[in-house]
Motif scaffolding. Structure first.
Motif, PDB file in Angstrom:
ATOM      1  N   GLU A  38       0.824  -1.205   0.000  1.00  0.00           N
ATOM      2  CA  GLU A  38       0.000   0.000   0.000  1.00  0.00           C
ATOM      3  C   GLU A  38       0.858   1.256   0.000  1.00  0.00           C
ATOM      4  O   GLU A  38       0.525   2.240  -0.666  1.00  0.00           O
ATOM      5  CB  GLU A  38      -0.971  -0.003   1.183  1.00  0.00           C
ATOM      6  CG  GLU A  38      -2.006   1.085   1.113  1.00  0.00           C
ATOM      7  CD  GLU A  38      -2.789   1.139  -0.194  1.00  0.00           C
ATOM      8  OE1 GLU A  38      -3.079   2.273  -0.651  1.00  0.00           O
ATOM      9  OE2 GLU A  38      -3.103   0.083  -0.779  1.00  0.00           O
ATOM     10  N   ASN A  39       1.983   1.242   0.705  1.00  0.00           N
ATOM     11  CA  ASN A  39       2.894   2.393   0.679  1.00  0.00           C
ATOM     12  C   ASN A  39       3.438   2.605  -0.737  1.00  0.00           C
ATOM     13  O   ASN A  39       3.537   3.749  -1.203  1.00  0.00           O
ATOM     14  CB  ASN A  39       4.045   2.195   1.663  1.00  0.00           C
ATOM     15  CG  ASN A  39       3.608   2.371   3.097  1.00  0.00           C
ATOM     16  OD1 ASN A  39       2.595   3.001   3.380  1.00  0.00           O
ATOM     17  ND2 ASN A  39       4.352   1.786   4.004  1.00  0.00           N
ATOM     18  N   ASN A  40       3.783   1.510  -1.419  1.00  0.00           N
ATOM     19  CA  ASN A  40       4.257   1.610  -2.807  1.00  0.00           C
ATOM     20  C   ASN A  40       3.160   2.160  -3.719  1.00  0.00           C
ATOM     21  O   ASN A  40       3.427   3.008  -4.581  1.00  0.00           O
ATOM     22  CB  ASN A  40       4.716   0.243  -3.330  1.00  0.00           C
ATOM     23  CG  ASN A  40       5.982  -0.249  -2.681  1.00  0.00           C
ATOM     24  OD1 ASN A  40       6.741   0.520  -2.088  1.00  0.00           O
ATOM     25  ND2 ASN A  40       6.212  -1.555  -2.768  1.00  0.00           N
ATOM     26  N   MET A  41       1.940   1.666  -3.544  1.00  0.00           N
ATOM     27  CA  MET A  41       0.821   2.123  -4.373  1.00  0.00           C
ATOM     28  C   MET A  41       0.531   3.606  -4.126  1.00  0.00           C
ATOM     29  O   MET A  41       0.317   4.365  -5.066  1.00  0.00           O
ATOM     30  CB  MET A  41      -0.436   1.290  -4.097  1.00  0.00           C
ATOM     31  CG  MET A  41      -0.324  -0.163  -4.498  1.00  0.00           C
ATOM     32  SD  MET A  41      -0.057  -0.409  -6.257  1.00  0.00           S
ATOM     33  CE  MET A  41      -1.636   0.050  -6.902  1.00  0.00           C
ATOM     34  N   ALA A  42       0.527   4.006  -2.866  1.00  0.00           N
ATOM     35  CA  ALA A  42       0.249   5.403  -2.533  1.00  0.00           C
ATOM     36  C   ALA A  42       1.301   6.323  -3.140  1.00  0.00           C
ATOM     37  O   ALA A  42       0.975   7.382  -3.686  1.00  0.00           O
ATOM     38  CB  ALA A  42       0.189   5.580  -1.019  1.00  0.00           C
ATOM     39  N   ALA A  43       2.556   5.910  -3.063  1.00  0.00           N
ATOM     40  CA  ALA A  43       3.627   6.727  -3.636  1.00  0.00           C
ATOM     41  C   ALA A  43       3.499   6.810  -5.148  1.00  0.00           C
ATOM     42  O   ALA A  43       3.628   7.898  -5.735  1.00  0.00           O
ATOM     43  CB  ALA A  43       4.995   6.159  -3.251  1.00  0.00           C
ATOM     44  N   TYR A  46       0.627   9.039  -6.064  1.00  0.00           N
ATOM     45  CA  TYR A  46       0.680  10.361  -5.423  1.00  0.00           C
ATOM     46  C   TYR A  46      -0.511  10.579  -4.484  1.00  0.00           C
ATOM     47  O   TYR A  46      -1.133  11.639  -4.478  1.00  0.00           O
ATOM     48  CB  TYR A  46       0.738  11.481  -6.468  1.00  0.00           C
ATOM     49  CG  TYR A  46       1.932  11.390  -7.368  1.00  0.00           C
ATOM     50  CD1 TYR A  46       3.179  11.808  -6.944  1.00  0.00           C
ATOM     51  CD2 TYR A  46       1.821  10.847  -8.650  1.00  0.00           C
ATOM     52  CE1 TYR A  46       4.295  11.712  -7.766  1.00  0.00           C
ATOM     53  CE2 TYR A  46       2.928  10.738  -9.481  1.00  0.00           C
ATOM     54  CZ  TYR A  46       4.153  11.168  -9.029  1.00  0.00           C
ATOM     55  OH  TYR A  46       5.248  11.065  -9.843  1.00  0.00           O
ATOM     56  N   LEU A  47      -0.820   9.567  -3.670  1.00  0.00           N
ATOM     57  CA  LEU A  47      -1.942   9.671  -2.746  1.00  0.00           C
ATOM     58  C   LEU A  47      -1.483  10.208  -1.398  1.00  0.00           C
ATOM     59  O   LEU A  47      -0.413   9.848  -0.908  1.00  0.00           O
ATOM     60  CB  LEU A  47      -2.576   8.289  -2.519  1.00  0.00           C
ATOM     61  CG  LEU A  47      -3.203   7.601  -3.715  1.00  0.00           C
ATOM     62  CD1 LEU A  47      -3.737   6.235  -3.310  1.00  0.00           C
ATOM     63  CD2 LEU A  47      -4.312   8.444  -4.311  1.00  0.00           C
ATOM     64  N   SER A  48      -2.322  11.032  -0.807  1.00  0.00           N
ATOM     65  CA  SER A  48      -2.056  11.486   0.554  1.00  0.00           C
ATOM     66  C   SER A  48      -2.304  10.317   1.504  1.00  0.00           C
ATOM     67  O   SER A  48      -2.907   9.307   1.130  1.00  0.00           O
ATOM     68  CB  SER A  48      -2.992  12.637   0.912  1.00  0.00           C
ATOM     69  OG  SER A  48      -4.332  12.171   0.951  1.00  0.00           O
ATOM     70  N   LYS A  49      -1.862  10.483   2.728  1.00  0.00           N
ATOM     71  CA  LYS A  49      -2.067   9.429   3.721  1.00  0.00           C
ATOM     72  C   LYS A  49      -3.559   9.148   3.891  1.00  0.00           C
ATOM     73  O   LYS A  49      -3.969   7.995   3.962  1.00  0.00           O
ATOM     74  CB  LYS A  49      -1.430   9.837   5.050  1.00  0.00           C
ATOM     75  CG  LYS A  49      -1.545   8.792   6.135  1.00  0.00           C
ATOM     76  CD  LYS A  49      -0.736   9.181   7.358  1.00  0.00           C
ATOM     77  CE  LYS A  49      -0.949   8.299   8.539  1.00  0.00           C
ATOM     78  NZ  LYS A  49      -0.561   6.939   8.438  1.00  0.00           N
ATOM     79  N   SER A  50      -4.371  10.187   3.915  1.00  0.00           N
ATOM     80  CA  SER A  50      -5.817   9.988   4.113  1.00  0.00           C
ATOM     81  C   SER A  50      -6.454   9.285   2.910  1.00  0.00           C
ATOM     82  O   SER A  50      -7.318   8.431   3.071  1.00  0.00           O
ATOM     83  CB  SER A  50      -6.528  11.310   4.402  1.00  0.00           C
ATOM     84  OG  SER A  50      -6.425  12.186   3.296  1.00  0.00           O
ATOM     85  N   LYS A  51      -6.012   9.623   1.709  1.00  0.00           N
ATOM     86  CA  LYS A  51      -6.545   8.953   0.504  1.00  0.00           C
ATOM     87  C   LYS A  51      -6.118   7.487   0.475  1.00  0.00           C
ATOM     88  O   LYS A  51      -6.887   6.619   0.073  1.00  0.00           O
ATOM     89  CB  LYS A  51      -6.090   9.660  -0.772  1.00  0.00           C
ATOM     90  CG  LYS A  51      -6.794  10.955  -1.040  1.00  0.00           C
ATOM     91  CD  LYS A  51      -8.234  10.690  -1.409  1.00  0.00           C
ATOM     92  CE  LYS A  51      -8.912  11.986  -1.768  1.00  0.00           C
ATOM     93  NZ  LYS A  51     -10.360  11.828  -1.949  1.00  0.00           N
ATOM     94  N   SER A  52      -4.897   7.213   0.901  1.00  0.00           N
ATOM     95  CA  SER A  52      -4.418   5.833   0.950  1.00  0.00           C
ATOM     96  C   SER A  52      -5.232   5.031   1.965  1.00  0.00           C
ATOM     97  O   SER A  52      -5.650   3.902   1.683  1.00  0.00           O
ATOM     98  CB  SER A  52      -2.938   5.811   1.320  1.00  0.00           C
ATOM     99  OG  SER A  52      -2.482   4.491   1.440  1.00  0.00           O
ATOM    100  N   GLU A  53      -5.474   5.613   3.137  1.00  0.00           N
ATOM    101  CA  GLU A  53      -6.279   4.945   4.155  1.00  0.00           C
ATOM    102  C   GLU A  53      -7.703   4.718   3.654  1.00  0.00           C
ATOM    103  O   GLU A  53      -8.306   3.675   3.911  1.00  0.00           O
ATOM    104  CB  GLU A  53      -6.284   5.756   5.446  1.00  0.00           C
ATOM    105  CG  GLU A  53      -4.957   5.715   6.173  1.00  0.00           C
ATOM    106  CD  GLU A  53      -4.883   6.679   7.350  1.00  0.00           C
ATOM    107  OE1 GLU A  53      -5.874   7.396   7.631  1.00  0.00           O
ATOM    108  OE2 GLU A  53      -3.819   6.711   8.002  1.00  0.00           O
ATOM    109  N   GLU A  54      -8.231   5.684   2.930  1.00  0.00           N
ATOM    110  CA  GLU A  54      -9.577   5.562   2.360  1.00  0.00           C
ATOM    111  C   GLU A  54      -9.638   4.394   1.369  1.00  0.00           C
ATOM    112  O   GLU A  54     -10.603   3.634   1.349  1.00  0.00           O
ATOM    113  CB  GLU A  54      -9.957   6.878   1.660  1.00  0.00           C
ATOM    114  CG  GLU A  54     -11.348   6.899   1.078  1.00  0.00           C
ATOM    115  CD  GLU A  54     -11.658   8.227   0.399  1.00  0.00           C
ATOM    116  OE1 GLU A  54     -12.325   8.194  -0.652  1.00  0.00           O
ATOM    117  OE2 GLU A  54     -11.224   9.281   0.906  1.00  0.00           O
TER     118      GLU A  54
END
Length: 127
Positions: A38-43, A46-54
């Motif tokens: 998920e950290n790789n996908m968010a990076a 370009y997702l914010s922490k809140s968008k990644s958690e969502e």
């Protein structure tokens, strides 16, 4: 991954472990094992922490809305990548071998994940 047959068995065990976490509603454990991915996908997205958690929470909501983990098909194909350090299973049609199905809505949810064995370890982890 010197022994392909052993590698396949270990990979199937890793997939089944993830599927069991979902089936048993062990979502905190599931979130922990997918955190690197998920950290790789968010990076990459370009997702914010809140968008990644969502994103993760939306997936967990899907798990709770009638989707059931389906068994890994025997005819699934093992793919090796990254100089044979990354592995995944796919159905013959190219879709992920790990998927959930909602019988009521006739929808499928594919979990396209890759695994690797970290240096010094003997079991697969999600990457």
């Amino acid at each position: 991954m010197k022994n392909i047959e052993d590698c396949r068995k270990k990979l199937e065990m890793a997939y089944n472990k993830v599927g069991k976490m979902i089936s048993d509603n062990k979502f905190e454990e599931y979130k922990a094992v997918i955190s690197r991915r998920e950290n790789n996908m968010a990076a990459s997205m370009y997702l914010s922490k809140s968008k990644s958690e969502e994103r993760v929470n939306d997936l967990l909501n899907d798990f709770n809305s009638g989707f059931k983990v389906k068994p890994i098909a025997e005819d699934s194909i093992m793919f090796l990548y990254g100089q044979n350090k990354v592995a995944m299973l796919k159905k013959p049609n190219g879709e992920s071998a790990l998927y959930l199905e909602n019988a009521e809505t006739e929808e499928e949810l594919m979990l396209d994940i890759s695994f690797f064995i970290p240096e010094g370890k003997t079991e697969f982890e999600i990457i």
